[in-house]
Design a protein around this motif. Structure first.
Motif, PDB file in Angstrom:
ATOM      1  N   PHE A  40       0.826  -1.200   0.000  1.00  0.00           N
ATOM      2  CA  PHE A  40       0.000   0.000   0.000  1.00  0.00           C
ATOM      3  C   PHE A  40       0.861   1.250   0.000  1.00  0.00           C
ATOM      4  O   PHE A  40       2.063   1.198   0.295  1.00  0.00           O
ATOM      5  N   GLU A  41       0.240   2.354  -0.332  1.00  0.00           N
ATOM      6  CA  GLU A  41       0.838   3.665  -0.188  1.00  0.00           C
ATOM      7  C   GLU A  41      -0.049   4.509   0.711  1.00  0.00           C
ATOM      8  O   GLU A  41      -1.275   4.410   0.632  1.00  0.00           O
ATOM      9  N   ARG A  42       0.570   5.308   1.554  1.00  0.00           N
ATOM     10  CA  ARG A  42      -0.177   6.217   2.418  1.00  0.00           C
ATOM     11  C   ARG A  42       0.195   7.652   2.073  1.00  0.00           C
ATOM     12  O   ARG A  42       1.376   7.981   1.939  1.00  0.00           O
ATOM     13  N   HIS A  43      -0.807   8.497   1.914  1.00  0.00           N
ATOM     14  CA  HIS A  43      -0.598   9.918   1.656  1.00  0.00           C
ATOM     15  C   HIS A  43      -1.426  10.714   2.661  1.00  0.00           C
ATOM     16  O   HIS A  43      -2.475  10.247   3.119  1.00  0.00           O
ATOM     17  N   THR A  44      -0.985  11.896   2.982  1.00  0.00           N
ATOM     18  CA  THR A  44      -1.733  12.788   3.853  1.00  0.00           C
ATOM     19  C   THR A  44      -1.869  14.141   3.180  1.00  0.00           C
ATOM     20  O   THR A  44      -0.861  14.759   2.828  1.00  0.00           O
ATOM     21  N   LEU A  45      -3.109  14.587   2.974  1.00  0.00           N
ATOM     22  CA  LEU A  45      -3.336  15.897   2.379  1.00  0.00           C
ATOM     23  C   LEU A  45      -3.047  16.984   3.415  1.00  0.00           C
ATOM     24  O   LEU A  45      -2.965  16.720   4.612  1.00  0.00           O
ATOM     25  N   THR A  50      -6.194  11.319   5.555  1.00  0.00           N
ATOM     26  CA  THR A  50      -5.308  10.181   5.280  1.00  0.00           C
ATOM     27  C   THR A  50      -5.847   9.420   4.079  1.00  0.00           C
ATOM     28  O   THR A  50      -7.030   9.076   4.022  1.00  0.00           O
ATOM     29  N   VAL A  51      -4.977   9.152   3.118  1.00  0.00           N
ATOM     30  CA  VAL A  51      -5.365   8.450   1.891  1.00  0.00           C
ATOM     31  C   VAL A  51      -4.514   7.196   1.767  1.00  0.00           C
ATOM     32  O   VAL A  51      -3.281   7.259   1.853  1.00  0.00           O
ATOM     33  N   ASN A 226     -10.022  13.650  10.530  1.00  0.00           N
ATOM     34  CA  ASN A 226     -10.574  12.554  11.337  1.00  0.00           C
ATOM     35  C   ASN A 226     -11.149  11.466  10.429  1.00  0.00           C
ATOM     36  O   ASN A 226     -12.056  10.740  10.813  1.00  0.00           O
ATOM     37  N   ALA A 227     -10.611  11.369   9.211  1.00  0.00           N
ATOM     38  CA  ALA A 227     -11.150  10.420   8.238  1.00  0.00           C
ATOM     39  C   ALA A 227     -10.024   9.754   7.455  1.00  0.00           C
ATOM     40  O   ALA A 227      -8.911  10.286   7.337  1.00  0.00           O
ATOM     41  N   VAL A 228     -10.331   8.573   6.923  1.00  0.00           N
ATOM     42  CA  VAL A 228      -9.406   7.837   6.063  1.00  0.00           C
ATOM     43  C   VAL A 228     -10.140   7.482   4.776  1.00  0.00           C
ATOM     44  O   VAL A 228     -11.240   6.918   4.817  1.00  0.00           O
ATOM     45  N   LEU A 229      -9.555   7.834   3.632  1.00  0.00           N
ATOM     46  CA  LEU A 229     -10.079   7.444   2.326  1.00  0.00           C
ATOM     47  C   LEU A 229      -9.208   6.313   1.803  1.00  0.00           C
ATOM     48  O   LEU A 229      -7.994   6.483   1.648  1.00  0.00           O
ATOM     49  N   THR A 230      -9.813   5.170   1.544  1.00  0.00           N
ATOM     50  CA  THR A 230      -9.076   4.010   1.052  1.00  0.00           C
ATOM     51  C   THR A 230      -9.560   3.644  -0.343  1.00  0.00           C
ATOM     52  O   THR A 230     -10.767   3.526  -0.578  1.00  0.00           O
ATOM     53  N   ILE A 231      -8.619   3.474  -1.270  1.00  0.00           N
ATOM     54  CA  ILE A 231      -8.932   3.073  -2.642  1.00  0.00           C
ATOM     55  C   ILE A 231      -8.114   1.829  -2.947  1.00  0.00           C
ATOM     56  O   ILE A 231      -6.893   1.828  -2.817  1.00  0.00           O
ATOM     57  N   ALA A 232      -8.807   0.760  -3.322  1.00  0.00           N
ATOM     58  CA  ALA A 232      -8.135  -0.516  -3.587  1.00  0.00           C
ATOM     59  C   ALA A 232      -8.673  -1.106  -4.881  1.00  0.00           C
ATOM     60  O   ALA A 232      -9.882  -1.153  -5.093  1.00  0.00           O
ATOM     61  N   GLY A 233      -7.768  -1.544  -5.745  1.00  0.00           N
ATOM     62  CA  GLY A 233      -8.207  -2.170  -6.982  1.00  0.00           C
ATOM     63  C   GLY A 233      -7.347  -1.769  -8.162  1.00  0.00           C
ATOM     64  O   GLY A 233      -6.173  -1.439  -8.036  1.00  0.00           O
ATOM     65  N   ASP A 234      -7.964  -1.777  -9.342  1.00  0.00           N
ATOM     66  CA  ASP A 234      -7.277  -1.526 -10.606  1.00  0.00           C
ATOM     67  C   ASP A 234      -7.387  -0.042 -10.950  1.00  0.00           C
ATOM     68  O   ASP A 234      -8.405   0.409 -11.487  1.00  0.00           O
ATOM     69  N   PHE A 235      -6.358   0.720 -10.637  1.00  0.00           N
ATOM     70  CA  PHE A 235      -6.382   2.154 -10.905  1.00  0.00           C
ATOM     71  C   PHE A 235      -4.957   2.684 -10.997  1.00  0.00           C
ATOM     72  O   PHE A 235      -3.999   2.010 -10.594  1.00  0.00           O
ATOM     73  N   LEU A 241      -4.435  10.153  -7.037  1.00  0.00           N
ATOM     74  CA  LEU A 241      -4.022  11.148  -6.051  1.00  0.00           C
ATOM     75  C   LEU A 241      -4.349  12.561  -6.539  1.00  0.00           C
ATOM     76  O   LEU A 241      -4.765  13.421  -5.743  1.00  0.00           O
ATOM     77  N   GLU A 242      -4.206  12.810  -7.822  1.00  0.00           N
ATOM     78  CA  GLU A 242      -4.569  14.121  -8.377  1.00  0.00           C
ATOM     79  C   GLU A 242      -6.067  14.381  -8.183  1.00  0.00           C
ATOM     80  O   GLU A 242      -6.474  15.491  -7.828  1.00  0.00           O
ATOM     81  N   TRP A 243      -6.880  13.350  -8.417  1.00  0.00           N
ATOM     82  CA  TRP A 243      -8.333  13.510  -8.223  1.00  0.00           C
ATOM     83  C   TRP A 243      -8.662  13.742  -6.748  1.00  0.00           C
ATOM     84  O   TRP A 243      -9.517  14.565  -6.415  1.00  0.00           O
ATOM     85  N   VAL A 244      -8.011  12.984  -5.871  1.00  0.00           N
ATOM     86  CA  VAL A 244      -8.266  13.151  -4.442  1.00  0.00           C
ATOM     87  C   VAL A 244      -7.913  14.569  -4.001  1.00  0.00           C
ATOM     88  O   VAL A 244      -8.675  15.227  -3.282  1.00  0.00           O
TER      89      VAL A 244
END
Length: 538
Positions: A40-45, A50-51, A226-235, A241-244
């Protein structure tokens, strides 16, 4: 990997999770082949969101989950049920999604499994969509987090209150043993403890919730930090990340959320309570001990203890209570752990007319049998194998992997905790199971409940006191009236760009897996597919 001649001739699915923990912080190769992980990769805006990205090209679908670190534990006495209420509200209209909200969009774009869930600790919103609809989902989830609360008006709130209240009536108030969890929670956790009330809340609190109460709760807890956005799959991770950043980036950060700290629960005495249940046909005994939070080192052995006591012909509860003494048709134990605390429970549903004192006596015999014989290495290995199989099956979909990453991030403090989690499961010994039994169960105070059919108080355990349960009075015409056709009018939240629904991406292409064939010496044809997602064989 090829199918060898001695394996079962069947459709063969072999899977091994990557042995690389591909986080931003750690991209080192893991040398131990038993160390499994979800890359996985973790990013923080900048606003604190948390993404988490997990790339899986096996199918042209993407799972998207938005998880807010707010469950019933974030509520206050007298204002319960708000987290669960928002699980419902967030599927309705938002400023740019419009009427029908996520449900309408999901049906239109071919999404599956669109749903939400609320627990003591978090609230989840999730679904799986074709990969060409990913930008649409990111746009929609951002709308829920930053462009939603203005659409909640008095009529909207009045309608959704009734939906939630009706759910409580069906699942709790008018259900056999429905108040059992409430009684246990009130007596296991002290007044003011975040787990003292139930996730669904009380009817009175829901009825009294004002529009301002609801908006204040949302503005306090439904914030990017106070939230986590998780995206998993074929992308494509770079594009995602640009869209997020585009859709979530200008949502304002909320207040700093402090970690909740509570003292371990200590019962100074055993509590025995009874309740006459309007819907129960047979009496039921429950015993509950306070234990440890999720991922505590002792939680793994407690889980195995509950399984061993319950499952199989040799399980002490089954052997003594059901087969030998024949006082109940159901008896099981379980370990339930959450972010702040845990509990170990034992439940026995007695036969019609059976005195629960006799059931309690049988329970004590079963526990004495466990104390005498303990758990064998064969049984321990069997349970571990079953646990691991169930665990890996939960990771077999992109949504399952996304959920697991999110849970680790929020509750364990590290989305990459999977490797350690599996090691902890595998490390439990016979001595550990014995030790947690003696530490948390044997001779320790607990909460005991006797739920008996109406008019059968004599079946409750002796010296039990009446449990206090607020039961709703049924009054015709007492509910608020509302007009569901009213179109909400509200002030729109400003944005730096036009937040219209984005277009579809390129049409996805389905990659059909290669099927290989072999023929055994007996002439039986074997078909096989190699799959590298989870370490399971079917």
């Amino acid at each position: 990997m090829k199918l060898t001649k001695f394996l079962v001739p069947a459709l063969f699915l072999a899977a091994f999770i990557s042995c690389k923990n591909d986080t931003q912080e750690n991209k080192e190769e893991q040398s131990d082949t038993n160390d499994i992980s979800i890359p996985f990769e973790r990013h923080t805006l900048e606003n604190g969101l948390t993404v988490i990205f997990h790339e899986d090209k096996s199918d042209p679908v993407v799972a998207v989950a938005l998880t807010a670190h707010v469950g019933s534990a974030r509520e206050k006495t007298g204002k319960t049920g708000f987290a669960h209420l928002f699980e419902h509200l967030l599927f309705l209209e938002s400023e740019n999604l419009g009427k029908g909200g996520l449900d309408e969009m999901s049906a239109r774009i071919g999404g599956s499994g669109a749903n939400g869930s609320t627990s003591r600790d978090v609230t989840n919103y999730f679904q799986t969509v074709p990969k060409d609809a990913l930008e649409k989902m990111i746009w929609a989830e951002a709308d829920k987090l930053g462009y939603f609360i203005n659409t909640v008006t008095e009529p909207v709130l009045a309608k959704e209150k009734q939906v939630v209240k009706n759910e409580k009536r069906q699942s709790v108030d008018n259900n056999a043993y429905g108040h059992e969890s409430y009684v246990i929670g009130k007596n296991l956790y002290p007044e003011g403890h975040p787990y003292n009330w139930q996730v669904i809340g009380s009817l009175e609190d829901l009825q009294n919730a004002s529009l301002q109460d609801v908006k204040d709760f949302y503005n306090e807890w439904y914030t990017p930090n106070n939230a986590v956005l998780t995206i998993a799959g074929d992308f494509d991770k770079k594009q995602a990340l640009e869209w997020v950043e585009k859709y979530f980036g200008e949502i304002k950060r909320g207040k700093t959320v402090e970690k909740t700290i509570v003292e371990p629960v200590v019962l100074t005495q055993t509590k025995k309570l009874y309740f006459e249940d309007n819907f129960a046909q047979t009496p039921r005994l429950a015993m509950t001990w306070p234990t440890v939070p999720s991922y505590d080192k002792d939680s793994y052995a407690l889980d195995i203890l509950g399984t061993y006591l319950s499952n199989g012909k040799k399980a002490p509860l089954n052997k003594v209570i059901i087969e030998e003494d024949q006082v109940a048709d159901q008896a099981y134990a379980y370990s339930y752990t959450t972010e702040l605390a845990g509990q170990f429970g034992l439940v026995a549903r007695a036969y019609d007319g059976k005195d629960l004192d006799s059931v309690l006596s049988s329970v004590n015999k079963a526990m004495a049998l466990f104390e005498k014989d303990g758990i064998s290495q064969n049984d321990l290995d069997r349970i571990k194998t079953s646990q691991e199989t169930d665990f890996y099956q939960g990771l077999s979909s992109v949504l399952g992997k996304g959920f697991q990453l999110t849970q680790y991030e929020i509750l364990a403090g590290d989305a990459g905790f999977l490797t350690q989690d599996v090691k902890n499961m595998q490390a439990v010994t016979i001595e550990d199971v014995k030790r947690v039994y003696e530490t948390y169960i044997k001779g320790k105070n607990y909460v005991m409940t006797s739920f008996v059919p109406k008019g059968s108080i004599d079946l409750a355990v002796n010296e039990s006191t009446l449990a206090q349960v607020a039961e709703e009075k049924i009054v015709d015409g007492a509910e608020e009236t509302f007009d569901a056709s009213i179109i909400a009018t509200y002030e729109r939240t400003p944005s730096s760009f036009e937040r219209t629904e984005p277009k579809y991406g390129p049409a996805p292409q389905l990659a059909i897996p290669d099927v290989y064939t072999e023929t055994l010496s007996s002439g039986i044809e074997v078909l096989g597919i190699e799959d590298n997602e989870v370490p399971l064989v079917q």
